[in-house]
Design an enzyme around this catalytic site. Structure first.
Site, PDB file in Angstrom:
ATOM      1  N   ASP A  33      -5.719  18.114 -16.803  1.00  0.00           N
ATOM      2  CA  ASP A  33      -6.023  16.764 -17.270  1.00  0.00           C
ATOM      3  C   ASP A  33      -5.560  16.670 -18.722  1.00  0.00           C
ATOM      4  O   ASP A  33      -6.131  17.293 -19.613  1.00  0.00           O
ATOM      5  CB  ASP A  33      -7.527  16.494 -17.153  1.00  0.00           C
ATOM      6  CG  ASP A  33      -7.903  15.070 -17.537  1.00  0.00           C
ATOM      7  OD1 ASP A  33      -7.144  14.431 -18.303  1.00  0.00           O
ATOM      8  OD2 ASP A  33      -8.963  14.589 -17.094  1.00  0.00           O
ATOM      9  N   ARG A  72       0.831  -1.206   0.000  1.00  0.00           N
ATOM     10  CA  ARG A  72       0.000   0.000   0.000  1.00  0.00           C
ATOM     11  C   ARG A  72       0.864   1.254   0.000  1.00  0.00           C
ATOM     12  O   ARG A  72       0.437   2.315  -0.435  1.00  0.00           O
ATOM     13  CB  ARG A  72      -0.945  -0.001   1.218  1.00  0.00           C
ATOM     14  CG  ARG A  72      -1.862   1.233   1.279  1.00  0.00           C
ATOM     15  CD  ARG A  72      -2.983   1.054   2.273  1.00  0.00           C
ATOM     16  NE  ARG A  72      -2.528   0.677   3.591  1.00  0.00           N
ATOM     17  CZ  ARG A  72      -2.084   1.538   4.525  1.00  0.00           C
ATOM     18  NH1 ARG A  72      -2.025   2.843   4.262  1.00  0.00           N
ATOM     19  NH2 ARG A  72      -1.703   1.105   5.702  1.00  0.00           N
ATOM     20  N   TYR A  76     -14.672  15.937 -18.717  1.00  0.00           N
ATOM     21  CA  TYR A  76     -15.195  14.574 -18.705  1.00  0.00           C
ATOM     22  C   TYR A  76     -16.379  14.471 -17.747  1.00  0.00           C
ATOM     23  O   TYR A  76     -16.374  15.059 -16.664  1.00  0.00           O
ATOM     24  CB  TYR A  76     -14.075  13.611 -18.308  1.00  0.00           C
ATOM     25  CG  TYR A  76     -14.552  12.230 -17.933  1.00  0.00           C
ATOM     26  CD1 TYR A  76     -15.229  11.440 -18.856  1.00  0.00           C
ATOM     27  CD2 TYR A  76     -14.343  11.726 -16.656  1.00  0.00           C
ATOM     28  CE1 TYR A  76     -15.685  10.180 -18.514  1.00  0.00           C
ATOM     29  CE2 TYR A  76     -14.784  10.457 -16.304  1.00  0.00           C
ATOM     30  CZ  TYR A  76     -15.460   9.694 -17.230  1.00  0.00           C
ATOM     31  OH  TYR A  76     -15.915   8.447 -16.889  1.00  0.00           O
ATOM     32  N   LYS A 112      -6.237   5.030 -20.753  1.00  0.00           N
ATOM     33  CA  LYS A 112      -6.352   5.433 -22.141  1.00  0.00           C
ATOM     34  C   LYS A 112      -5.043   5.169 -22.905  1.00  0.00           C
ATOM     35  O   LYS A 112      -4.642   4.032 -23.048  1.00  0.00           O
ATOM     36  CB  LYS A 112      -6.791   6.892 -22.208  1.00  0.00           C
ATOM     37  CG  LYS A 112      -8.009   7.224 -21.313  1.00  0.00           C
ATOM     38  CD  LYS A 112      -9.208   6.332 -21.586  1.00  0.00           C
ATOM     39  CE  LYS A 112     -10.484   6.800 -20.920  1.00  0.00           C
ATOM     40  NZ  LYS A 112     -10.523   6.666 -19.460  1.00  0.00           N
TER      41      LYS A 112
END
Length: 424
Positions: free
Chosen positions: A198, A64, A117, A223
């Site tokens: 972004d 983690r 988005y 993506k």
């Protein structure tokens, strides 16, 4: 060496992994300390109780906090944008929401561009407000002074500017350097204004926002970075101080990428440039052909911008390529856009973008379904729009599929279900 050359080896020492030419998948939750003193030292640095000594390395503790696959991936991904550090998450929305939560608190103002988005739009407009965070949108074409004047009368103290450029799905552009100036205008000695961009639409290849004044650059790594529609991930990059804060938040929220995700992304980085180069080449040809098609009303593609267009100067300054994302309006209405989507055979009817296969979808009713209807209409996001993510298939095959699907527009037919096709 250039990033595409370093993607095969950077940050990895084969001698530590039995000489394996590729990093193994470190599918383990915890790591053994050589001594109690070593474990103590690792935790002191990991939790910020002290700075690392000169030459000291942060050792492995628990997946983690750190994992070899995750660390190698973050080192390699940083090369594309020239970033000092990188934090990778289990999804693009994890990266976005973690970053916003780390740097915003009740009473702060977030200035953001529109359109963005749909998932980000929902989080900003409907979730951040529940935590007492104020938001203000601005749109492409607004001047620097107009934006400054609106911020001056808005509720809250400006803490972050969040930009998505090119915008999804209209390819509208925002001037990153202008946003930097707006942020600096409202920055105080005791409070900086963070500029986050972004950059998903351009991947890490065609635009580098950090070079234009951004503090942080964000990606849905699902993506172009992942590029094969088989992994979901996100990333945030910037300087060491800011990314240390992002990683600290990530540690306690627990939304870091796991070893399998990290390994898959490392695999994908090796072919990122050749994939994206081919996709951009295909998109340039398709955009021009679509612009000339009698059943297409408008094409949203950066490569078609004319020198007299108000966004042309931004395009030439911020981007090395028009990219591989385009949208187009059908001459008709929603049902005509659906007709095209339902008759595609090679191109997949699916959301997401940047993968090896070409994908098409209907933004108005799919990815941006939750965005306010009046806002969509005002920003030119129409019901007759189809968004196309161009893949690496032969460009003439993609074009032939678009042509045959467009032929059905205007024909009387009761057929509404998507045609299936088994390709040889």
């Amino acid at each position: 060496m250039r990033p595409e050359s370093l993607m095969m080896s950077y940050g990895y020492r084969p001698e530590l992994s039995e000489g394996a030419v590729k990093p193994p998948i470190f599918q383990t939750s915890t790591f053994v300390f050589k001594s109690a003193e070593e474990g103590k030292a690792f935790f002191e640095v990991a939790y910020g109780l002290r700075e690392k000594h000169e030459g000291e390395e942060l050792g492995l503790i628990y997946s983690r906090l750190n994992n070899p696959d995750l660390e190698i991936l973050e080192n390699r991904l940083s090369l594309w944008d020239g970033a000092e550090d990188c934090a990778v998450f289990e999804s693009g929305m994890s990266a976005i929401t973690s970053t916003l939560f780390e740097f915003l608190k009740p009473g702060d103002l977030l200035l953001h561009s529109a359109p963005i988005y749909g998932g980000t739009d929902h989080f900003i407009r409907k979730i951040l407000c529940q935590y007492g965070i104020h938001t203000l949108e601005f749109r492409p074409g607004e001047s620097e002074q107009q934006i400054i004047d609106r911020i001056a009368t808005a509720e809250g103290r400006l803490k972050m500017v969040y930009v998505e450029t090119p915008a999804n799905p209209t390819n509208a552009l925002i001037d990153i350097e202008m946003c930097r100036r707006v942020g600096d205008h409202f920055a105080k000695e005791d409070q900086e204004v963070i500029l986050a961009v972004d950059n998903t639409y351009m991947g890490p290849l065609w635009s580098h926002p950090l070079q234009h004044g951004a503090d942080l650059v964000l990606y849905s790594a699902t993506k172009y970075i992942g590029g094969h529609s088989d992994v979901v991930a996100g990333a945030c990059l910037g300087n060491k101080q800011l990314i240390a804060r992002v990683k600290g938040f990530r540690t306690f929220v627990g939304n870091m990428a796991g070893p399998w995700t990290s390994w898959l992304l490392m695999r994908s980085l090796e072919t990122l440039k050749v994939r994206m180069d081919q996709q951009a080449s295909n998109a340039a040809i398709l955009a021009q052909r679509l612009a000339d098609h009698p059943k297409v009303e408008k094409v949203y593609y950066l490569g078609l911008l004319k020198e007299d267009h108000p966004e042309y100067a931004i395009y030439k300054r911020q981007y090395s390529s028009p990219g591989a994302m385009l949208s187009f309006d059908i001459k008709g209405v929603e049902k005509d856009a659906f007709t095209v989507l339902n008759h595609l055979r090679l191109i997949k009817l699916a959301v997401s973008l940047g993968s090896t296969e070409s994908l098409a979808q209907h933004p108005y009713s799919m990815t941006h379904a939750d965005v306010d209807r009046d806002l969509k209409n005002a920003l030119g996001l129409t019901e007759k729009m189809v968004r196309l993510s161009v893949g690496v298939e032969h460009v003439d095959d993609i074009w032939s599929d678009l042509v045959q699907a467009l032929e059905y527009v205007g024909q009387s037919s009761s057929k509404t279900s998507r045609i299936s096709m088994t390709l040889p």
